[in-house]
Design a protein around this motif. Structure first.
Motif, short mmCIF file in Angstrom:
data_model
loop_
_atom_site.label_atom_id
_atom_site.label_comp_id
_atom_site.label_asym_id
_atom_site.label_seq_id
_atom_site.Cartn_x
_atom_site.Cartn_y
_atom_site.Cartn_z
N MET A 169 63.03 42.85 54.68
CA MET A 169 64.03 42.52 54.30
C MET A 169 64.92 41.31 55.29
O MET A 169 65.28 40.27 55.10
CB MET A 169 65.16 43.65 54.28
N ALA A 170 64.33 41.64 56.75
CA ALA A 170 65.06 40.82 57.56
C ALA A 170 64.40 39.31 57.35
O ALA A 170 64.82 38.34 57.66
CB ALA A 170 64.36 41.32 59.05
N THR A 171 62.99 39.32 57.43
CA THR A 171 62.17 38.17 57.14
C THR A 171 62.83 37.39 55.95
O THR A 171 62.88 36.07 55.95
CB THR A 171 60.56 38.41 56.97
N GLY A 172 62.81 38.08 54.91
CA GLY A 172 63.51 37.50 53.61
C GLY A 172 64.83 36.76 53.79
O GLY A 172 65.04 35.78 53.56
N ALA A 173 65.46 37.48 54.55
CA ALA A 173 67.10 37.19 54.78
C ALA A 173 67.09 35.75 55.76
O ALA A 173 67.67 34.94 55.56
CB ALA A 173 67.82 38.32 55.32
N VAL A 174 66.13 35.78 56.69
CA VAL A 174 66.13 34.77 57.58
C VAL A 174 65.70 33.50 57.06
O VAL A 174 66.35 32.40 57.22
CB VAL A 174 65.15 35.12 58.84
N PHE A 175 64.56 33.87 56.28
CA PHE A 175 64.02 32.26 55.54
C PHE A 175 64.81 31.86 54.35
O PHE A 175 64.89 30.72 54.25
CB PHE A 175 62.67 32.60 55.17
N ILE A 176 65.65 32.82 53.58
CA ILE A 176 66.55 32.50 52.69
C ILE A 176 67.75 31.56 53.51
O ILE A 176 68.21 30.51 52.79
CB ILE A 176 67.17 33.72 51.81
#
Length: 181
Positions: free
Chosen positions: A128-135
């Motif tokens: 989730m953190a990786t997805g949120a940062v890249f979004i």
């Protein structure tokens, strides 16, 4: 094991919070200690998980609210005269996260017994953190190509959805274990 240590800590905090007043530690020399313990327990058990749910919801629900802005900023992809992005691509922003949630529930639900609840929870948080940062960063990474921007955003929303979906079986098993105590 670390799960056992966490459970023992939770039991101790519960006792300090008054779950079993007879066994709560008495500390007359520092009356403020119980307030600090209660505040710590509140932050760890309520506020921090609540912030996680807020963050998830913010990202999940922001896609729908961004569409009117995207129509103004990227008319070549959104609206009646869209030529650069297909309808399937623009619609994928809505359903890619749902697809990710379903895959996360099935995937993490299946492997949770093998990797454990704690490792599974850590893995879902990292996803989730990786997805949120890249979004958040994708607009800066692909600033001048709306088609590539929305393809990448659709993929990243699906990745974020896998983390969100994986969190459901992890938290359900945790809640089930805590309800039996």
């Amino acid at each position: 094991s670390s799960d056992t240590k966490e459970e023992n800590h939770d039991v101790e905090v519960g006792k300090q919070l008054g779950a079993d007043p007879a066994s709560a530690p008495k500390n007359d020399s520092h009356p403020q200690a119980s307030i600090v313990d209660r505040l710590y327990a509140y932050v760890i058990h309520s506020l921090w998980p609540g912030m996680g749910l807020f963050g998830e919801s913010y990202i999940l629900f922001s896609v729908g609210t961004m569409k009117p802005l995207w129509t103004q900023i990227y008319p070549e992809c959104w609206g009646k005269g869209a030529t650069e992005c297909s309808t399937q691509l623009t619609q994928s922003l809505s359903y890619s996260v749902v697809l990710g949630v379903i895959c996360g529930q099935i995937g993490f639900g299946s492997i949770a017994a093998y990797i454990g609840r704690r490792r599974g929870s850590i893995a879902t948080a990292i996803i989730m953190a990786t997805g949120a940062v890249f979004i958040t960063l994708i607009g800066s990474i692909v600033p001048n190509n709306p088609h590539a921007l929305f393809v990448a955003m659709s993929v990243l929303l699906a990745l974020f959805g896998v983390g969100v979906g994986g969190e459901y079986p992890m938290s359900a098993s945790s809640a089930s274990e805590k309800s039996m105590e």
